[in-house]
Write an enzyme that holds these catalytic residues in place. Structure first.
Site, PDB file in Angstrom:
ATOM      1  N   LYS A 186      40.792  41.439  39.204  1.00 51.02           N
ATOM      2  CA  LYS A 186      42.016  42.216  39.362  1.00 51.02           C
ATOM      3  C   LYS A 186      43.135  41.711  38.428  1.00 51.02           C
ATOM      4  CE  LYS A 186      40.634  45.065  42.643  1.00 51.02           C
ATOM      5  NZ  LYS A 186      39.235  44.832  43.030  1.00 51.02           N
TER       6      LYS A 186
HETATM    7  C1  LIG Z   1      38.835  45.240  44.644  1.00 53.18           C
HETATM    8  C2  LIG Z   1      39.119  46.317  45.608  1.00 53.18           C
HETATM    9  C3  LIG Z   1      39.166  46.128  47.006  1.00 53.18           C
HETATM   10  C4  LIG Z   1      38.738  44.877  47.714  1.00 53.18           C
HETATM   11  O1  LIG Z   1      38.989  43.729  47.177  1.00 53.18           O
HETATM   12  P1  LIG Z   1      38.192  42.352  47.403  1.00 53.18           P
HETATM   13  O2  LIG Z   1      39.304  41.383  47.212  1.00 53.18           O
HETATM   14  O3  LIG Z   1      37.159  42.266  46.335  1.00 53.18           O
HETATM   15  O4  LIG Z   1      37.666  42.344  48.773  1.00 53.18           O
HETATM   16  C5  LIG Z   1      39.546  47.172  47.804  1.00 53.18           C
HETATM   17  N1  LIG Z   1      39.849  48.362  47.292  1.00 53.18           N
HETATM   18  C6  LIG Z   1      39.802  48.610  45.973  1.00 53.18           C
HETATM   19  C7  LIG Z   1      40.176  49.954  45.473  1.00 53.18           C
HETATM   20  C8  LIG Z   1      39.410  47.603  45.092  1.00 53.18           C
HETATM   21  O5  LIG Z   1      39.320  47.865  43.788  1.00 53.18           O
END
Ligand SMILES: *Cc1c(COP(=O)(O)O)cnc(C)c1O
Length: 397
Positions: A186
């Site tokens: 992210k």
């Molecule tokens: C990455 C992501 C999540 C969840 O994140 P994690 O930290 O990997 O559990 C939830 N929703 C969206 C749209 C994402 O891209």
């Protein structure tokens, strides 16, 4: 995206603070920690930068959604409306709450289609969960109006649109609650982590308790704390929070780089009449973590994918053929391959999903190509890439 591309001294310094006193947990051990409270500091940074009253860190973006649904009182017998184009965490968190996910079409914003949302509302609907996919936002005014009309709650999944905004307000800080992920890919990463934002003080209190076994966090003796509610352990560690703290201080720099790189690529592709772009409800608020474009047909988009590969271009996807983000390939979900029994309400609610059709989303997703915008590209590299991408697309027309 992703923030790890630019790890540096800021992250290292915060992490060393934690390693030097050895308190890896966010609660307690006041005497040992030399005044370092990284999780608390990161929550304060989020509150300041996003203009919200409360931020609760969690162990992941998925658990931030778990906590959000819990504090909104979502559980057995409830329904949550979500898009059919999203990350698997959307239905995972709803199923974990005991509620039934109700999947609906997206529109040309690549997020929830407000008309499809309204058509899916039943007396059991409790929450509408827009997912701001691939850097840009859902039509939040339209969705908020539907929530107001039907007395529903709005939960923004802003995990992929960190730093974006809508009409002057930060994404994730607009609905009744919003969530972020700080997983490794992210825009801001701490390895694994997430956050819940809200202006609702009850939600904030419950989120604080629920994410730590129901602890009330009153006083300084953890063993003597009471448990006003049932909870789980969705805590973030100080090590993770420290990296996140180093990263978030660079948020403006990261978003500016994404916007520069995105603008160069978009300008180059705009010159091709066959290429069109997703609709962005507030173009100024695009976080620019991705550039998404459509070809006129699925066949042409497949050809572009092949041409990109042969021109040596990386970091792009057609989600129609990808296992992660679109309902088409979510067989484990459609077949409800749960390790444990699910309620009749959930089973009945999802029984038609395998055969349910999403023609509008199929059309959009099969024609879409999504390009990741990296932080580490130099301006020169982006310009070269832009030229190559345009050439590759023209080669198949
Ligand atoms: C990455 C992501 C999540 C969840 O994140 P994690 O930290 O990997 O559990 C939830 N929703 C969206 C749209 C994402 O891209």
């Amino acid at each position: 995206m992703p923030g790890f591309e630019l790890f540096g001294d800021a992250e290292r310094k915060e992490l060393n603070d934690v390693l030097e006193n050895g308190v890896l947990m966010r609660y307690g051990f006041d005497g040992m920690r030399n005044g370092h409270w990284k999780a608390k500091e990161l929550e304060q940074e989020l509150q300041n930068r996003f203009g919200v009253n409360h931020a609760q860190l969690t162990s992941s973006g998925t658990t931030a959604l778990n906590v959000a649904l819990a504090v909104m009182g979502v559980g057995a017998g409830d329904e949550v409306i979500m898009p059919c184009f999203t990350f698997v965490a959307s239905f995972e968190s709803i199923l974990a709450s005991g509620a039934t996910p109700v999947l609906v079409e997206i529109d040309d914003t690549l997020t929830l289609d407000p008309a499809a949302v309204e058509a899916a509302i039943t007396p059991r609907t409790k929450v509408i969960m827009p997912v701001h996919m691939c850097g840009s936002m859902a039509d939040l005014d339209a969705l908020q109006a539907i929530c107001d009309k039907h007395n529903l709650l709005l939960l923004e999944d802003a995990c992929q649109a960190f730093g974006g905004s809508y009409k002057g307000k930060m994404l994730g800080a607009i609905g009744d609650a919003g969530t972020f992920s700080f997983d490794f890919v992210k825009t801001i990463t701490c390895g694994e982590g997430g956050a819940l934002l809200t202006n609702n003080s009850d939600y904030a209190t419950w989120a604080d308790q629920y994410s730590d076994h129901g602890h009330d966090h009153i006083g300084s003796d953890r063993g003597a704390e009471t448990h006003p509610i049932l909870g789980y352990n969705f805590r973030i560690s100080e090590l993770h929070a420290a990296v996140g703290l180093g990263q978030i201080k660079r948020m403006d720099e990261f978003i500016a780089i994404q916007r520069r790189n995105h603008a160069i690529l978009k300008e180059s592709l705009s010159e091709i009449p066959e290429v069109s772009f997703r609709r962005i409800p507030d173009p100024e608020g695009d976080s620019c973590g991705f550039l998404n474009f459509f070809m006129p047909t699925a066949e042409l988009s497949n050809k572009v994918v092949e041409a990109f590969a042969s021109y040596g271009i990386d970091a792009y996807w057609n989600y129609f053929n990808n296992n992660w983000h679109y309902i088409r390939k979510w067989d484990h979900f459609k077949e409800l391959k749960s390790l444990f029994p699910l309620s009749d309400h959930v089973k009945n609610g999802l029984s038609g999903l395998e055969k349910k059709e999403f023609p509008q989303s199929d059309d959009l997703i099969s024609r879409n190509i999504s390009c990741l915008i990296k932080l580490s590209w130099t301006e020169e590299e982006v310009r070269e890439r832009a030229e190559k991408m345009a050439k590759a697309i023209k080669s198949v027309l």
